[in-house]
Design a protein around this motif. Structure first.
Motif, PDB file in Angstrom:
ATOM      1  N   ALA A  50      12.590   3.896   1.110  1.00  0.00           N
ATOM      2  CA  ALA A  50      13.291   4.625   1.822  1.00  0.00           C
ATOM      3  C   ALA A  50      12.856   3.761   3.568  1.00  0.00           C
ATOM      4  N   LEU A  51      11.667   3.522   3.423  1.00  0.00           N
ATOM      5  CA  LEU A  51      11.821   2.776   5.102  1.00  0.00           C
ATOM      6  C   LEU A  51      12.680   1.202   4.760  1.00  0.00           C
TER       7      LEU A  51
ATOM      8  N   ALA B 115       1.067   1.701  10.881  1.00  0.00           N
ATOM      9  CA  ALA B 115       1.776   3.196  11.225  1.00  0.00           C
ATOM     10  C   ALA B 115       1.339   4.912  10.480  1.00  0.00           C
ATOM     11  N   GLU B 116       2.539   3.861   8.743  1.00  0.00           N
ATOM     12  CA  GLU B 116       2.925   4.138   7.845  1.00  0.00           C
ATOM     13  C   GLU B 116       1.634   4.216   7.046  1.00  0.00           C
ATOM     14  N   VAL B 117       1.049   2.952   6.883  1.00  0.00           N
ATOM     15  CA  VAL B 117      -0.143   3.094   5.921  1.00  0.00           C
ATOM     16  C   VAL B 117      -1.085   4.513   6.051  1.00  0.00           C
ATOM     17  N   THR B 118      -1.002   4.531   7.636  1.00  0.00           N
ATOM     18  CA  THR B 118      -2.570   5.571   8.016  1.00  0.00           C
ATOM     19  C   THR B 118      -1.389   6.762   7.731  1.00  0.00           C
TER      20      THR B 118
ATOM     21  N   ARG C 287      -2.029   2.107  -9.131  1.00  0.00           N
ATOM     22  CA  ARG C 287      -0.652   2.414  -9.172  1.00  0.00           C
ATOM     23  C   ARG C 287      -0.351   1.302  -7.921  1.00  0.00           C
ATOM     24  N   ILE C 288      -0.655   1.319  -6.995  1.00  0.00           N
ATOM     25  CA  ILE C 288      -0.653  -0.048  -5.931  1.00  0.00           C
ATOM     26  C   ILE C 288      -0.784  -1.263  -6.128  1.00  0.00           C
ATOM     27  N   GLY C 289      -2.015  -1.723  -6.811  1.00  0.00           N
ATOM     28  CA  GLY C 289      -2.288  -2.656  -7.975  1.00  0.00           C
ATOM     29  C   GLY C 289      -1.395  -3.008  -8.927  1.00  0.00           C
TER      30      GLY C 289
ATOM     31  N   LEU D 115       0.566  -1.401  -0.317  1.00  0.00           N
ATOM     32  CA  LEU D 115       0.062   0.124  -0.068  1.00  0.00           C
ATOM     33  C   LEU D 115       1.288   1.296  -0.310  1.00  0.00           C
ATOM     34  N   LEU D 116       2.307   1.446   0.391  1.00  0.00           N
ATOM     35  CA  LEU D 116       3.039   2.233   0.212  1.00  0.00           C
ATOM     36  C   LEU D 116       3.797   2.489  -1.115  1.00  0.00           C
TER      37      LEU D 116
END
Length: 230
Positions: free
Chosen positions: A144-145, A174-177, A215-217, A136-137
């Motif tokens: 980067a993570l 937390a990152e997705v939120t 884009r995520i897909g 999802l990111l």
């Protein structure tokens, strides 16, 4: 005109910077709940695995066509809710902002979960659930993570890791939120410029949410490589 200007300022200077205040329940636990509902289904939305199997049958067993159909379905879902939640101005944001964020979370996690199932991954495996969240990111944020050592690896490696790491799950949730809130905030700023023709705001919202979901897909399809299906 003065009234319109005041609404625009409220959208651009008050609503967008205070998205977290408008949606105080949108924390990491909300993302985990969205993931659970995406996997197990809610209301008219069938569980992700069921949706994947339906599309595979429709495609007569052709996995690539089934994957493309899954993405197309969810791009339409995302576009529809983007349209509905972007019509109106700042005064409706108290309702539409949390709805838009929650809708995107559910739609996008369901899409990636369906892709993971189609590719042979067990959605009940917490490692696979971490991989879904990572997808999802998007690639740039995941890279980067990993570079900053906040997560150990990209989605494929997370899904096949020797063991599940609860700390990685917390970071990803937390990152997705934060990512969802930032995306909707940016979109609201763009929509504010269309205030003279309200329906244009809906079209902008539809396009932005639909493209982001595509884009995520695309990333999930390239990252979650096929495994032997059980």
């Amino acid at each position: 005109m003065a009234g319109r200007e005041s609404v625009s300022r409220l959208a651009g200077r008050y609503v967008v910077p205070r998205l977290p205040a408008l949606a105080p329940d949108l924390n990491a636990s909300f993302v985990r709940e969205a993931l659970d509902r995406a996997i197990h289904g809610i209301g008219p939305l069938a569980p992700a695995a069921v949706a994947a199997e339906r599309r595979l049958r429709d495609a007569e067993g052709h996995a690539r066509r089934a994957l493309d159909a899954i993405v197309d379905d969810h791009v339409r879902y995302a576009g529809a809710q983007g349209l509905l939640t972007s019509v109106g101005g700042a005064l409706t944001a108290v309702v539409t902002v949390p709805t838009n964020i929650t809708g995107l979370a559910l739609i996008q996690t369901r899409m990636v979960s369906a892709i993971a199932h189609l590719r042979g991954y067990d959605l009940d495996d917490p490692r696979v659930q971490d991989a879904v969240l990572a997808c999802l990111l998007g690639e740039a944020r995941v890279d980067a993570l990993v570079r900053d050592r906040k997560i150990p690896a990209p989605p494929m490696a997370l899904a096949t890791a020797p063991a599940h790491d609860p700390d990685t799950h917390r970071v990803l949730a937390a990152e997705v939120t934060a990512e969802l809130v930032a995306k909707v905030g940016g979109k609201r700023a763009a929509v504010a410029f269309t205030r003279k023709v309200p329906i244009v705001g809906g079209v902008v919202g539809m396009g932005v949410d639909g493209f982001d979901t595509w884009r995520i897909g695309d990333y999930a399809g390239s990252e979650l490589r096929p495994r032997a299906r059980r």
